[in-house]
Scaffold this active site. Structure first.
Site, PDB file in Angstrom:
ATOM      1  N   LYS A  62       9.569  12.941  20.211  1.00  0.00           N
ATOM      2  CA  LYS A  62       9.571  13.627  18.920  1.00  0.00           C
ATOM      3  C   LYS A  62      10.949  14.225  18.643  1.00  0.00           C
ATOM      4  CE  LYS A  62       4.607  14.427  19.140  1.00  0.00           C
ATOM      5  NZ  LYS A  62       3.453  15.291  19.368  1.00  0.00           N
ATOM      6  N   GLN A 106       2.725  21.336  21.123  1.00  0.00           N
ATOM      7  CA  GLN A 106       2.115  20.166  21.766  1.00  0.00           C
ATOM      8  C   GLN A 106       0.814  20.553  22.467  1.00  0.00           C
ATOM      9  OE1 GLN A 106       3.170  17.089  21.368  1.00  0.00           O
ATOM     10  NE2 GLN A 106       1.783  16.081  22.797  1.00  0.00           N
ATOM     11  N   ASP A 129       1.587  19.480  11.926  1.00  0.00           N
ATOM     12  CA  ASP A 129       0.521  18.770  12.642  1.00  0.00           C
ATOM     13  C   ASP A 129      -0.752  18.705  11.789  1.00  0.00           C
ATOM     14  OD1 ASP A 129       0.672  17.557  15.111  1.00  0.00           O
ATOM     15  OD2 ASP A 129       0.625  19.440  16.225  1.00  0.00           O
TER      16      ASP A 129
HETATM   17  N1  GUN Z   1      -1.252  15.900  21.718  1.00  0.00           N
HETATM   18  C1  GUN Z   1      -1.639  14.624  21.524  1.00  0.00           C
HETATM   19  N2  GUN Z   1      -1.459  14.272  20.237  1.00  0.00           N
HETATM   20  C2  GUN Z   1      -0.948  15.352  19.609  1.00  0.00           C
HETATM   21  C3  GUN Z   1      -0.553  15.592  18.257  1.00  0.00           C
HETATM   22  O1  GUN Z   1      -0.643  14.754  17.361  1.00  0.00           O
HETATM   23  N3  GUN Z   1      -0.087  16.834  18.005  1.00  0.00           N
HETATM   24  C4  GUN Z   1      -0.001  17.780  18.969  1.00  0.00           C
HETATM   25  N4  GUN Z   1       0.463  18.979  18.625  1.00  0.00           N
HETATM   26  N5  GUN Z   1      -0.364  17.591  20.211  1.00  0.00           N
HETATM   27  C5  GUN Z   1      -0.822  16.368  20.531  1.00  0.00           C
END
Ligand code: GUN
Length: 291
Positions: A62, A106, A129
């Site tokens: 990311k 995350q 998100d």
């Molecule tokens: N963990 C797995 N997928 C995601 C996501 O799309 N966003 C976040 N914040 N954590 C994740």
């Protein structure tokens, strides 16, 4: 519903290629936004608590891709024993920081931390998100602002593959707040007839066999068998399961590819789209915040 173009052989959807297109579009938007704001590009804050190896890889991707499209990446890595109060304190700081346009915490978080409380603390204008109650509520009401990244990526892949959701029977296996629930809203908003399956669903195989659009998002390796797939159906595999055979999805790809009209592979299907849509959300959050 139908696959436009009438291809006779199953089409494997190339998520990497579609994600690259989305990133190119985002990079153009970043350039325009920066030009209109004294050279200041949107900024994404990533927060990672603990040392889960997979989460480190995801967050690393990311950050790299954020910078790759010309945005600013600000990372906060916290130790495994971080308290909820410390994490909430950091989120308050990021909410108040004008240099931060998007906040990504995350998941999953270590067990001493209440995930719901953390999500609730994020300023919904920076909720890239799409997980806050405000974002989820707007989506459920059919007037979305920031949409969760993975389901948004699924919709983009369907569009790209020429799959028309209107009137289609869409079956989603999985009801998580990250994927199943928001995707149900997106497909419903696109006029599909939506069924959401979960661990208590009776005759899962029978329900899946009715699907024109079948999405698997449960985290169970190869749960969806080839004979659960209707001929010509679009099959989207959100699963990413680390097994002795390597990374496998929630769909038995080798069998399903023989009957599907379109199908995503794992890896290289939905995975790359999640990050691309995060970048798109960050641009959207910045544009909305900057007026
Ligand atoms: N963990 C797995 N997928 C995601 C996501 O799309 N966003 C976040 N914040 N954590 C994740």
């Amino acid at each position: 519903m139908g696959l436009r173009g009438g291809a006779s052989s199953p089409r494997v959807i190339d998520g990497k290629a579609v994600a690259a297109e989305v990133r190119a579009r985002v990079a153009e938007q970043v350039t325009k936004l920066a030009a209109a704001n004294d050279g200041r590009a949107p900024g994404l804050a990533t927060v990672l608590v603990g040392d889960d190896p997979a989460s480190h890889v995801y967050v690393g991707n990311k950050r790299t891709q954020t910078e790759g499209v010309g945005m600013r990446s600000v990372h906060h890595g916290l130790g495994t024993s971080t308290s909820q109060q410390e994490l909430l304190g950091l989120i308050q700081e990021l909410n108040a920081d004008d240099e931060v346009d998007g906040i990504l915490v995350q998941l999953p978080l270590p067990e001493q931390i209440d995930q719901d409380a953390v999500i609730a603390a994020i300023d919904s204008r920076k909720d890239v998100d799409g997980l806050t109650a405000e974002s989820a509520g707007l989506l459920a009401q059919g007037r979305p602002h920031l949409i969760p990244c993975t389901p948004q990526g699924v919709m983009e892949l369907l569009r790209h593959a020429g799959v028309e959701p209107e009137g289609a029977d869409a079956v989603i296996v999985g009801r998580s707040i990250l994927v199943g629930r928001p995707l149900a809203s997106l497909l419903l908003n696109a006029n599909a007839t939506v069924t959401v399956c979960h661990s208590r669903t009776r005759d899962l195989a029978g329900v899946c066999r009715r699907a024109d659009i079948l999405v698997a998002a449960v985290g169970s390796p190869r749960l969806v068998r080839g004979d659960w797939v209707k001929r010509g159906a679009a099959v989207i595999d959100v699963g990413m399961n680390r097994t002795e055979d390597g990374l496998v999805g929630d769909v038995d790809f080798d069998r399903a590819v023989e009957v599907a009209g379109a199908i995503t592979p794992v890896p290289g299907g939905v995975g790359p789209m999640t990050v691309a849509m995060l970048l798109q959300n960050t641009v959207l959050a910045a544009s909305a915040r900057w007026g």
